[in-house]
Write a protein that holds these residues in place. Structure first.
Motif, PDB file in Angstrom:
ATOM      1  N   UNK A  65       3.793 -42.160  19.820  1.00  0.00           N
ATOM      2  CA  UNK A  65       3.889 -43.214  18.792  1.00  0.00           C
ATOM      3  C   UNK A  65       4.855 -44.313  19.243  1.00  0.00           C
ATOM      4  N   UNK A  66       5.942 -43.849  19.925  1.00  0.00           N
ATOM      5  CA  UNK A  66       6.904 -44.838  20.413  1.00  0.00           C
ATOM      6  C   UNK A  66       6.236 -45.837  21.362  1.00  0.00           C
ATOM      7  N   UNK A  67       5.415 -45.314  22.274  1.00  0.00           N
ATOM      8  CA  UNK A  67       4.737 -46.195  23.225  1.00  0.00           C
ATOM      9  C   UNK A  67       3.793 -47.181  22.528  1.00  0.00           C
ATOM     10  N   UNK A  68       3.103 -46.682  21.519  1.00  0.00           N
ATOM     11  CA  UNK A  68       2.207 -47.567  20.753  1.00  0.00           C
ATOM     12  C   UNK A  68       2.979 -48.727  20.138  1.00  0.00           C
ATOM     13  N   UNK A  69       4.088 -48.371  19.505  1.00  0.00           N
ATOM     14  CA  UNK A  69       4.884 -49.400  18.833  1.00  0.00           C
ATOM     15  C   UNK A  69       5.455 -50.388  19.849  1.00  0.00           C
ATOM     16  N   UNK A  70       5.862 -49.862  20.983  1.00  0.00           N
ATOM     17  CA  UNK A  70       6.413 -50.742  22.014  1.00  0.00           C
ATOM     18  C   UNK A  70       5.364 -51.777  22.455  1.00  0.00           C
ATOM     19  N   UNK A  71       4.127 -51.287  22.682  1.00  0.00           N
ATOM     20  CA  UNK A  71       3.045 -52.199  23.085  1.00  0.00           C
ATOM     21  C   UNK A  71       2.761 -53.238  22.007  1.00  0.00           C
ATOM     22  N   UNK A  98       3.079 -58.770  20.121  1.00  0.00           N
ATOM     23  CA  UNK A  98       3.501 -59.756  19.113  1.00  0.00           C
ATOM     24  C   UNK A  98       4.366 -60.834  19.763  1.00  0.00           C
ATOM     25  N   UNK A  99       5.233 -60.427  20.676  1.00  0.00           N
ATOM     26  CA  UNK A  99       6.078 -61.386  21.400  1.00  0.00           C
ATOM     27  C   UNK A  99       5.217 -62.339  22.224  1.00  0.00           C
ATOM     28  N   UNK A 100       4.239 -61.756  22.924  1.00  0.00           N
ATOM     29  CA  UNK A 100       3.406 -62.564  23.805  1.00  0.00           C
ATOM     30  C   UNK A 100       2.608 -63.614  23.019  1.00  0.00           C
ATOM     31  N   UNK A 101       2.027 -63.192  21.924  1.00  0.00           N
ATOM     32  CA  UNK A 101       1.211 -64.167  21.202  1.00  0.00           C
ATOM     33  C   UNK A 101       2.084 -65.220  20.524  1.00  0.00           C
ATOM     34  N   UNK A 102       3.318 -64.832  20.133  1.00  0.00           N
ATOM     35  CA  UNK A 102       4.221 -65.845  19.575  1.00  0.00           C
ATOM     36  C   UNK A 102       4.556 -66.885  20.640  1.00  0.00           C
ATOM     37  N   UNK A 103       4.785 -66.412  21.849  1.00  0.00           N
ATOM     38  CA  UNK A 103       5.087 -67.325  22.954  1.00  0.00           C
ATOM     39  C   UNK A 103       3.933 -68.296  23.196  1.00  0.00           C
ATOM     40  N   UNK A 104       2.730 -67.732  23.211  1.00  0.00           N
ATOM     41  CA  UNK A 104       1.544 -68.579  23.446  1.00  0.00           C
ATOM     42  C   UNK A 104       1.353 -69.601  22.336  1.00  0.00           C
ATOM     43  N   UNK A 105       1.580 -69.131  21.128  1.00  0.00           N
ATOM     44  CA  UNK A 105       1.392 -70.041  19.991  1.00  0.00           C
ATOM     45  C   UNK A 105       2.347 -71.228  20.093  1.00  0.00           C
ATOM     46  N   UNK A 106       3.614 -70.958  20.415  1.00  0.00           N
ATOM     47  CA  UNK A 106       4.600 -72.034  20.514  1.00  0.00           C
ATOM     48  C   UNK A 106       4.260 -72.959  21.688  1.00  0.00           C
ATOM     49  N   UNK A 107       3.854 -72.381  22.810  1.00  0.00           N
ATOM     50  CA  UNK A 107       3.520 -73.193  23.985  1.00  0.00           C
ATOM     51  C   UNK A 107       2.320 -74.082  23.692  1.00  0.00           C
ATOM     52  N   UNK A 108       1.361 -73.554  22.921  1.00  0.00           N
ATOM     53  CA  UNK A 108       0.161 -74.328  22.588  1.00  0.00           C
ATOM     54  C   UNK A 108       0.465 -75.441  21.616  1.00  0.00           C
ATOM     55  N   UNK A 109       1.636 -75.455  21.018  1.00  0.00           N
ATOM     56  CA  UNK A 109       2.024 -76.523  20.110  1.00  0.00           C
ATOM     57  C   UNK A 109       1.336 -76.430  18.760  1.00  0.00           C
ATOM     58  N   UNK A 110       0.470 -75.474  18.584  1.00  0.00           N
ATOM     59  CA  UNK A 110      -0.273 -75.364  17.334  1.00  0.00           C
ATOM     60  C   UNK A 110       0.588 -74.826  16.212  1.00  0.00           C
TER      61      UNK A 110
END
Ligand code: PHE
Length: 340
Positions: free
Chosen positions: A66-72, A77-89
């Protein structure tokens, strides 16, 4: 630590991380959330990993999975937040990724003919069916063709320099000083000089008068000139042609009314009105070609008579489309032009 407690801790961590990354509004907030949850030293995941060691041995495998699942999940969530900010949207990460095939496509803008050009083409078409062919004449004219041959004497007010665009050039033609033609009647003369009767032509083009631009005037506009010369031509023929023309253009039975008028190159002269939606509206000038004009081009007055008319093209186009300001045609605003 009991397994249930550990799993609950993980669930809370996952929810908090998701909320923090999704709510981050800029790169700094994303970075703050990254440190808080994924930080190598004091990140919340790191702390949870340490807690894993205190789970009962028998449950450790389940807890680890379960720990590994949560880590992924947190990393995603971090990755998509980064992409969202970079995309300026501004929207959520998801909406930027979803392709919705049911939305209307982007239409490519295809060019169109100007409404006046479209009108000219249509007028040529209608008059062509009535047997009129198209003649052209120059926009820079001499006084001979713009006035003299049309029986407009030197002292006529229409020849006032303030009423015309005379060219400020020393260049003079055989026909006298040059000006931008103020009417398409010039083409009547040019055609008759070159061609023996019978004649059945129209001429469409620009004319110029130094009027101040307002809703109904513009210093440049278009006219359609018509000229028919043959044996036994009468006013009745003129009226019939104008009526057939107006009916074809406006698409239903239009009536034509003649009011007495004066033009130096027609006798008798009339203003032609047409009834449209129960109103009489001015349509243009017309009349029987003056004998002076016919004899000046060498036609035999015993043989032929003729009629001529001159109509404003903008006015016709405005009537048809309910346009109330002539200036719209020449502002070149594509939002206006694209409607036609
Ligand atoms: N040329 C005239 C004008 O511009 C119109 C006209 C044409 C009148 C032919 C009579 C015959 O006002």
């Amino acid at each position: 630590m009991a397994l249930a407690d550990f799993l609950q801790e993980l669930d809370e961590l996952a929810a908090a991380a998701q909320a923090a990354f999704e709510g981050a509004k800029d790169a700094a907030e994303v970075e703050a959330a990254r440190i808080a949850f994924l930080g190598a030293k004091s990140g919340k995941l790191k702390a949870a990993q340490k807690g894993l060691g205190s789970v009962d041995k028998a449950d450790r495998r389940t807890a680890g999975m379960r720990f590994n699942e949560v880590k992924q999940l947190v990393e995603a969530a971090f990755k998509s937040a980064e992409e969202r900010i970079a995309g300026g949207g501004g929207g959520t990460t998801q909406s930027a990724e979803i392709f919705d095939p049911t939305l209307p496509g982007k239409q490519p803008r295809i060019g169109k003919l100007h409404p006046i050009t479209q009108t000219i083409e249509e007028l040529k078409d209608i008059m062509g069916r009535l047997g009129f062919s198209v003649a052209d004449g120059p926009e820079i004219e001499d006084e001979l063709h713009n006035f003299e041959s049309l029986n407009i004497p030197a002292d006529h007010p229409a020849r006032d320099p303030l009423e015309n665009f005379y060219l400020a050039t020393a260049a003079k033609s055989q026909g006298g000083p040059l000006l931008l033609r103020s009417q398409t009647s010039t083409v009547q003369i040019r055609v008759m000089e070159q061609t023996p009767p019978p004649i059945r032509i129209i001429s469409l083009g620009r004319v110029y008068r130094p009027d101040t631009a307002d809703a109904t005037h513009y210093p440049m506009f278009h006219q359609m000139e018509g000229l028919l010369v043959d044996t036994k031509v009468t006013m009745a023929d003129l009226k019939s042609v104008l009526r057939l023309f107006a009916t074809s253009y406006l698409g239903h039975d239009v009536h034509i009314r003649f009011r007495p008028s004066f033009f130096p190159f027609t006798e008798p002269s009339v203003e032609a009105d047409m009834s449209w939606n129960d109103n009489w509206i001015e349509f243009g000038g017309a009349g029987m070609v003056d004998p002076h004009v016919l004899s000046a081009v060498g036609y035999d007055l015993e043989e032929v008579t003729g009629f001529a008319f001159g109509l404003g093209v903008e006015r016709l186009c405005m009537r048809r489309h309910g346009i109330t300001d002539i200036r719209e045609f020449y502002k070149n605003d594509v939002r206006f032009l694209h409607q036609f």
